[in-house]
Enzyme design. Structure first.
Site, PDB file in Angstrom:
ATOM      1  N   GLN A   9       2.812  18.655 -18.964  1.00 22.23           N
ATOM      2  CA  GLN A   9       3.943  18.997 -18.444  1.00 22.23           C
ATOM      3  C   GLN A   9       5.110  19.785 -18.041  1.00 22.23           C
ATOM      4  O   GLN A   9       4.684  21.102 -16.632  1.00 22.23           O
ATOM      5  CB  GLN A   9       4.489  19.303 -20.583  1.00 22.23           C
ATOM      6  CG  GLN A   9       5.779  18.749 -20.622  1.00 22.23           C
ATOM      7  CD  GLN A   9       5.876  18.893 -21.748  1.00 22.23           C
ATOM      8  OE1 GLN A   9       4.816  18.808 -22.689  1.00 22.23           O
ATOM      9  NE2 GLN A   9       7.337  18.667 -23.034  1.00 22.23           N
ATOM     10  N   SER A  94      -2.871  21.921 -19.876  1.00 20.85           N
ATOM     11  CA  SER A  94      -2.598  21.600 -21.116  1.00 20.85           C
ATOM     12  C   SER A  94      -2.915  20.122 -21.626  1.00 20.85           C
ATOM     13  O   SER A  94      -3.690  19.787 -22.600  1.00 20.85           O
ATOM     14  CB  SER A  94      -1.055  22.299 -21.536  1.00 20.85           C
ATOM     15  OG  SER A  94      -0.511  21.672 -22.583  1.00 20.85           O
ATOM     16  N   LEU A  95      -1.735  19.113 -22.000  1.00 23.68           N
ATOM     17  CA  LEU A  95      -2.018  17.685 -21.865  1.00 23.68           C
ATOM     18  C   LEU A  95      -2.461  17.195 -21.064  1.00 23.68           C
ATOM     19  O   LEU A  95      -3.289  15.822 -21.495  1.00 23.68           O
ATOM     20  CB  LEU A  95      -0.323  17.155 -22.840  1.00 23.68           C
ATOM     21  CG  LEU A  95       0.643  17.282 -21.243  1.00 23.68           C
ATOM     22  CD1 LEU A  95      -0.737  15.272 -20.899  1.00 23.68           C
ATOM     23  CD2 LEU A  95       1.401  17.149 -21.154  1.00 23.68           C
ATOM     24  N   ARG A 119       0.848  14.971 -30.576  1.00 24.76           N
ATOM     25  CA  ARG A 119       0.638  16.195 -30.394  1.00 24.76           C
ATOM     26  C   ARG A 119       2.263  16.633 -29.906  1.00 24.76           C
ATOM     27  O   ARG A 119       3.095  17.555 -30.541  1.00 24.76           O
ATOM     28  CB  ARG A 119      -0.151  16.471 -29.356  1.00 24.76           C
ATOM     29  CG  ARG A 119      -0.001  17.783 -28.963  1.00 24.76           C
ATOM     30  CD  ARG A 119      -1.617  17.861 -27.792  1.00 24.76           C
ATOM     31  NE  ARG A 119      -1.836  19.358 -27.017  1.00 24.76           N
ATOM     32  CZ  ARG A 119      -0.829  19.328 -25.912  1.00 24.76           C
ATOM     33  NH1 ARG A 119       0.370  19.071 -25.944  1.00 24.76           N
ATOM     34  NH2 ARG A 119      -1.002  21.646 -25.389  1.00 24.76           N
ATOM     35  N   HIS A 203       2.254  26.525 -26.818  1.00 27.10           N
ATOM     36  CA  HIS A 203       1.238  28.361 -26.677  1.00 27.10           C
ATOM     37  C   HIS A 203       1.583  29.709 -27.117  1.00 27.10           C
ATOM     38  O   HIS A 203       0.794  30.388 -25.875  1.00 27.10           O
ATOM     39  CB  HIS A 203       0.448  27.937 -25.329  1.00 27.10           C
ATOM     40  CG  HIS A 203       0.407  26.309 -24.448  1.00 27.10           C
ATOM     41  ND1 HIS A 203      -1.267  25.365 -24.806  1.00 27.10           N
ATOM     42  CD2 HIS A 203       0.559  25.337 -23.964  1.00 27.10           C
ATOM     43  CE1 HIS A 203      -1.211  24.561 -24.382  1.00 27.10           C
ATOM     44  NE2 HIS A 203      -0.136  24.254 -23.352  1.00 27.10           N
ATOM     45  N   GLN A 252      -6.240  25.004 -28.538  1.00 24.88           N
ATOM     46  CA  GLN A 252      -5.279  25.068 -27.637  1.00 24.88           C
ATOM     47  C   GLN A 252      -4.275  25.187 -27.508  1.00 24.88           C
ATOM     48  O   GLN A 252      -3.092  24.770 -26.889  1.00 24.88           O
ATOM     49  CB  GLN A 252      -5.131  23.813 -26.359  1.00 24.88           C
ATOM     50  CG  GLN A 252      -5.369  23.492 -25.558  1.00 24.88           C
ATOM     51  CD  GLN A 252      -4.471  22.080 -25.049  1.00 24.88           C
ATOM     52  OE1 GLN A 252      -4.030  21.438 -25.553  1.00 24.88           O
ATOM     53  NE2 GLN A 252      -5.413  21.448 -23.679  1.00 24.88           N
TER      54      GLN A 252
END
Length: 312
Positions: A9, A94-95, A119, A203, A252
């Site tokens: 992101q 991340s993603l 998500r 996170h 995660q």
């Protein structure tokens, strides 16, 4: 050895994927499948905006993945460069870990898009608006960031979200704690702290409700076997077992993105070349982590053509 990287992101921008879609049926097929999976004209939002809608977590996550996978599909179908033949491992920020898993066959494109939509929604709704924040610490190493986070917490959540590179760490938690941290940066020898324009504190432990929702979703849609090792964000180590990866994807959501350590682990395992698909965010981080690493960013048809010639 070569690693293919998938951005996270912050790499979204209006117009993303438009050139690839105009030039290649392979890219159009990806965007069409994602639109169909989400029952949404995400490709139009990517191409035309508005930017504030594209930046929404629920849209940005599947959009960034779609753009990266479209770039990969053009590379494979139009230029004959196959991931398994020219890569040794994959990783995503991340993603981006979901995009990496899609690239190596752990998830179908349709399932990846739906998982990332869920998500994004889960992360967005986990914390009431205004109660959480994130900040980037520039000129901070991980030890400085840890000390700052501990001092600023004062009974609230203030945790390291992303260990990006030797000069950039992101913290996440309660708004007041993050604001205290930014005010204290000079006392900890950190060059600068800036509150990020994000919609939720990603996170960190405040994301536990989102982790619970992803645990349910990933029980229904679990990763299948994958063709190349994936370096997981939360362990900074290669994973080849789908069931282990499923558990790590849940972890995660609340866990630290250990990107700096992941790159160092890939280097230690023999990776010399890093190829970022669809953006130019991770490549510069890799260069700051290890100036001797070879970095390539593939975003345009010209980039893909040049890379294909190099691989020939």
């Amino acid at each position: 050895m070569r690693a293919f990287l998938f951005p996270g992101q912050g790499s979204q921008k209006v117009g993303m994927g438009a050139e690839l879609a105009d030039a290649s049926e392979a890219a159009r097929d990806v965007f069409g499948e994602v639109d169909e999976a989400l029952l949404q004209k995400l490709s139009t939002l990517m191409r035309e905006g508005p930017e504030d809608q594209l930046t929404l977590t629920t849209n940005a996550q599947p959009a960034i993945m779609a753009n990266a996978i479209a770039t990969l599909r053009v590379l494979e179908r139009d230029f004959g460069i196959k991931l398994e033949a020219h890569g040794n491992c994959v990783a995503g920020h991340s993603l981006g870990e979901y995009a990496a898993l899609c690239a190596v066959g752990a998830f179908s494109l349709t399932d990846t898009a739906r998982l990332l939509k869920l998500r994004g929604r889960a992360m967005q709704s986990a914390v009431p608006v205004g109660e959480g924040a994130m900040a980037v610490l520039l000129g901070a190493d991980i030890e400085q960031a840890k000390a700052l986070a501990e001092a600023a917490a004062q009974g609230e959540v203030c945790e390291i979200a992303n260990d990006n590179d030797p000069t950039q760490v992101v913290i996440s938690g309660h708004t007041a704690a993050i604001e205290r941290a930014v005010a204290l940066v000079k006392e900890f020898g950190i060059k600068r702290g800036m509150i990020l324009n994000v919609s939720a504190p990603f996170h960190c432990s405040l994301m536990q409700p989102a982790a619970d929702r992803m645990a349910e979703a990933l029980t229904i849609t679990s990763p299948a076997a994958f063709t190349l090792p994936v370096y997981a964000n939360v362990t900074a180590a290669a994973v080849t077992d789908p069931e282990q990866e499923r558990a790590l994807l849940v972890e995660q959501v609340t866990g630290r993105v250990r990107w700096r350590e992941s790159v160092l682990a890939m280097r230690a395992d023999g990776v010399e070349s890093f190829v970022e698909l669809g953006a130019k965010v991770l490549g510069p981080m890799v260069s700051r982590i290890d100036k001797d690493a070879q970095v390539t960013n593939l975003m345009t048809m010209a980039d893909l053509e040049a890379f294909a010639k190099e691989m020939a």
